[in-house]
Design an enzyme around this catalytic site. Sequence first.
Site, PDB file in Angstrom:
ATOM      1  N   ASP A   1      -1.262  -1.929  -4.048  1.00 14.54           N
ATOM      2  CA  ASP A   1      -2.601  -1.760  -3.464  1.00 14.54           C
ATOM      3  C   ASP A   1      -2.975  -0.267  -3.506  1.00 14.54           C
ATOM      4  O   ASP A   1      -2.196   0.580  -3.074  1.00 14.54           O
ATOM      5  CB  ASP A   1      -2.538  -2.254  -2.009  1.00 14.54           C
ATOM      6  CG  ASP A   1      -3.897  -2.403  -1.368  1.00 14.54           C
ATOM      7  OD1 ASP A   1      -4.895  -2.547  -2.098  1.00 14.54           O
ATOM      8  OD2 ASP A   1      -3.958  -2.400  -0.117  1.00 14.54           O
TER       9      ASP A   1
ATOM     10  N   ILE B   1      -7.057  -8.669   2.845  1.00 10.83           N
ATOM     11  CA  ILE B   1      -7.012  -8.745   4.311  1.00 10.83           C
ATOM     12  C   ILE B   1      -5.742  -8.072   4.814  1.00 10.83           C
ATOM     13  O   ILE B   1      -4.633  -8.483   4.473  1.00 10.83           O
ATOM     14  CB  ILE B   1      -7.066 -10.228   4.767  1.00 10.83           C
ATOM     15  CG1 ILE B   1      -8.425 -10.836   4.368  1.00 10.83           C
ATOM     16  CG2 ILE B   1      -6.840 -10.336   6.284  1.00 10.83           C
ATOM     17  CD1 ILE B   1      -8.519 -12.333   4.541  1.00 10.83           C
ATOM     18  N   ASP B   2      -5.917  -7.057   5.608  1.00  8.59           N
ATOM     19  CA  ASP B   2      -4.789  -6.352   6.217  1.00  8.59           C
ATOM     20  C   ASP B   2      -5.006  -6.213   7.733  1.00  8.59           C
ATOM     21  O   ASP B   2      -4.179  -6.635   8.548  1.00  8.59           O
ATOM     22  CB  ASP B   2      -4.646  -4.966   5.565  1.00  8.59           C
ATOM     23  CG  ASP B   2      -3.406  -4.229   6.041  1.00  8.59           C
ATOM     24  OD1 ASP B   2      -2.640  -4.792   6.843  1.00  8.59           O
ATOM     25  OD2 ASP B   2      -3.177  -3.085   5.628  1.00  8.59           O
TER      26      ASP B   2
ATOM     27  N   SER C   1       0.841  -1.203   0.000  1.00  6.48           N
ATOM     28  CA  SER C   1       0.000   0.000   0.000  1.00  6.48           C
ATOM     29  C   SER C   1       0.874   1.251   0.000  1.00  6.48           C
ATOM     30  O   SER C   1       2.097   1.175   0.170  1.00  6.48           O
ATOM     31  CB  SER C   1      -0.880   0.015   1.249  1.00  6.48           C
ATOM     32  OG  SER C   1      -0.053   0.258   2.386  1.00  6.48           O
TER      33      SER C   1
ATOM     34  N   HIS D   1     -12.337  -5.487  -1.292  1.00  4.99           N
ATOM     35  CA  HIS D   1     -11.442  -4.823  -0.335  1.00  4.99           C
ATOM     36  C   HIS D   1     -12.106  -4.857   1.035  1.00  4.99           C
ATOM     37  O   HIS D   1     -13.263  -5.247   1.171  1.00  4.99           O
ATOM     38  CB  HIS D   1     -11.200  -3.368  -0.770  1.00  4.99           C
ATOM     39  CG  HIS D   1     -10.205  -3.260  -1.866  1.00  4.99           C
ATOM     40  ND1 HIS D   1      -8.966  -2.694  -1.683  1.00  4.99           N
ATOM     41  CD2 HIS D   1     -10.245  -3.680  -3.155  1.00  4.99           C
ATOM     42  CE1 HIS D   1      -8.293  -2.766  -2.817  1.00  4.99           C
ATOM     43  NE2 HIS D   1      -9.042  -3.357  -3.732  1.00  4.99           N
ATOM     44  N   GLY D   2     -11.362  -4.416   2.037  1.00  5.99           N
ATOM     45  CA  GLY D   2     -11.952  -4.249   3.371  1.00  5.99           C
ATOM     46  C   GLY D   2     -12.592  -5.510   3.898  1.00  5.99           C
ATOM     47  O   GLY D   2     -13.674  -5.471   4.482  1.00  5.99           O
TER      48      GLY D   2
HETATM   49  O1  G3H Z   1      -6.262  -0.168   1.943  1.00  5.34           O
HETATM   50  C1  G3H Z   1      -5.875  -0.140   3.089  1.00  5.34           C
HETATM   51  C2  G3H Z   1      -4.817  -1.066   3.559  1.00  5.34           C
HETATM   52  O2  G3H Z   1      -5.217  -1.660   4.755  1.00  5.34           O
HETATM   53  C3  G3H Z   1      -3.489  -0.396   3.648  1.00  5.34           C
HETATM   54  O3  G3H Z   1      -3.425   0.520   4.670  1.00  5.34           O
HETATM   55  O4  G3H Z   1      -1.975   2.407   3.850  1.00  5.34           O
HETATM   56  O5  G3H Z   1      -2.287   1.959   6.304  1.00  5.34           O
HETATM   57  O6  G3H Z   1      -0.930   0.444   4.867  1.00  5.34           O
HETATM   58  P1  G3H Z   1      -2.076   1.401   4.936  1.00  5.34           P
HETATM   59  P1  13P Z   2      -9.032  -4.577   5.820  1.00  7.57           P
HETATM   60  O1  13P Z   2      -8.803  -3.279   6.514  1.00  7.57           O
HETATM   61  O2  13P Z   2     -10.439  -5.040   6.023  1.00  7.57           O
HETATM   62  O3  13P Z   2      -8.052  -5.612   6.193  1.00  7.57           O
HETATM   63  O4  13P Z   2      -8.893  -4.321   4.237  1.00  7.57           O
HETATM   64  C1  13P Z   2      -7.647  -4.310   3.614  1.00  7.57           C
HETATM   65  C2  13P Z   2      -7.692  -3.829   2.201  1.00  7.57           C
HETATM   66  O5  13P Z   2      -8.711  -3.747   1.561  1.00  7.57           O
HETATM   67  C3  13P Z   2      -6.412  -3.472   1.573  1.00  7.57           C
HETATM   68  O6  13P Z   2      -6.571  -2.898   0.320  1.00  7.57           O
HETATM   69 ZN    ZN Z   3      -8.307  -1.742   0.032  1.00 10.21          ZN
END
Ligand code: G3H
Ligand code: 13P
Ligand code: ZN
Length: 334
Positions: free
Chosen positions: A95, A279-280, A57, A235-236
Site C-alpha cells: 500500500d 479500508i483501514d 503500508s 483509497h480513504g
Molecule cells: O494509507 C493509509 C493507511 O491507512 C495506512 O496507514 O501507514 O498508518 O499504516 P499507516
Molecule cells: P481509510 O483511512 O479511509 O481506511 O483509508 C485506507 C487507505 O486508503 C489505505 O491505503
Molecule cells: Zn490509501
Amino acid sequence: MKVSFKDLGLVNTREMFAKAVKGGYAIPAFNFNNMEQLQAIIQASTETKSPVILQVSKGARNYANQTLLRYMAQGAVEYAKELGWKKPQIVLHLDHGDSYEVCKSCVDFGFSSVMIDGSHLPYEENVALTKKVVKYAHKHDVTVEAELGVLAGVEDEVSSEVSHYTKPEEVIDFVKKTGCDSLAISIGTSHGAYKFTPEQCTRDEQTGRLVPPPLAFDILKAIEKKLPGFPIVLHGSSSVPQEHVDIINANGGKLPNAVGIPEEQLRKAAKSAVCKINIDSDSRLAMTAAVRKHFAENPGHFDPRQYLKPAREEMKKMYIHKIINVLGSQNKAR
Ligand code: G3H
Ligand code: 13P
Ligand code: ZN
C-alpha cells in the site's frame, strides 16, 4: 533469495479486477498490522467466500516488520485452507509504495501486487516512476496500482489540507504510458477518521449527526468514459461507523466529529468501474471501541487475550458487513 508469490499460494489482481468490473462489485482491500486483524480478515473472507486484498503500508512495515508481515500473509493462505476455503483468492499488496526500491523488494519477496504512489510528483515524474515499477513488476507477473490526483490527508502521517481531484483528461495518457493495471483516483475520499470538517458537512436534523458532502461521481463517470472497463481504485474509503465512534467516546475516548464516507456512496461506487475499495480506519475504530468497552466493563483484566478476543470479533463483524452489504464481493471466490 527471490520468492514468487505463486509459490506462496497468493494471486495477483488481474483476473480478480476483470471479474469485479464486469460483475459490478468491488474487492475489499484491508490493511493489516497484527495477528488479530489478519485473523479477522481471513475468517471474514473465508466465511463469505470473498476475494480479498491484504494491504501492507509503510506504517505497518515500520510497526511490524515487512518480513514478518509477509510470512504472516503466507500463513494466512494456509489458515484460510484450514478453515475450509479450498482455493483462497488472497492478494498481498504493498500500500502506498513510495519508491522503485521498495516496490522491487516487495516483488522479489513474494508480494503479488504493489502500489507505486507518485501522486504527489509532477505528472511526468509520476509517469516515469510508475513506468519503471511496472516494467519490473510485470516481468514477475506482479500487478501494479498507480495513483493520479491527490487525496486530502494522504500518505501516512503527512497531512494535506487540499484535495486535488483526478483530471479525467489525463487518465488515458497516463495509463497508456505507464502500463499500470489499476488506477487510484481522487474524487473526494481521504485517509483517516476525519474525512470532512463540520463546516464541509450539513447536519441531520433528527439525529444531529454530520452528513458529509457527496463524492464527485461526475469525475468518476468521466474517467470511466475515457477508460471503459479499466479497474479504478478508491483509497480513504472507511465510513467511520458512528456506533463505534460513540462507544469510543462513551468509554474515555475523544473523537469529536469523526466522519467518513457514507456506505451508500461506496455501494454506488462499487457497482461502477471501482473494483478495489481501501479500508483501514474502520478496522482501527472497531478494535478500539471493543477494547475500550472491555476495559470499562472489566477493569481487572490484564491478559491481552481477554480484550483482543472481543476486538477481533468486532473487526470480523465489520469486515463481513462490508463484504456483504457494501462491496458486494460475497461468493465471488468460490
Ligand atoms: O494509507 C493509509 C493507511 O491507512 C495506512 O496507514 O501507514 O498508518 O499504516 P499507516
Ligand atoms: P481509510 O483511512 O479511509 O481506511 O483509508 C485506507 C487507505 O486508503 C489505505 O491505503
Ligand atoms: Zn490509501
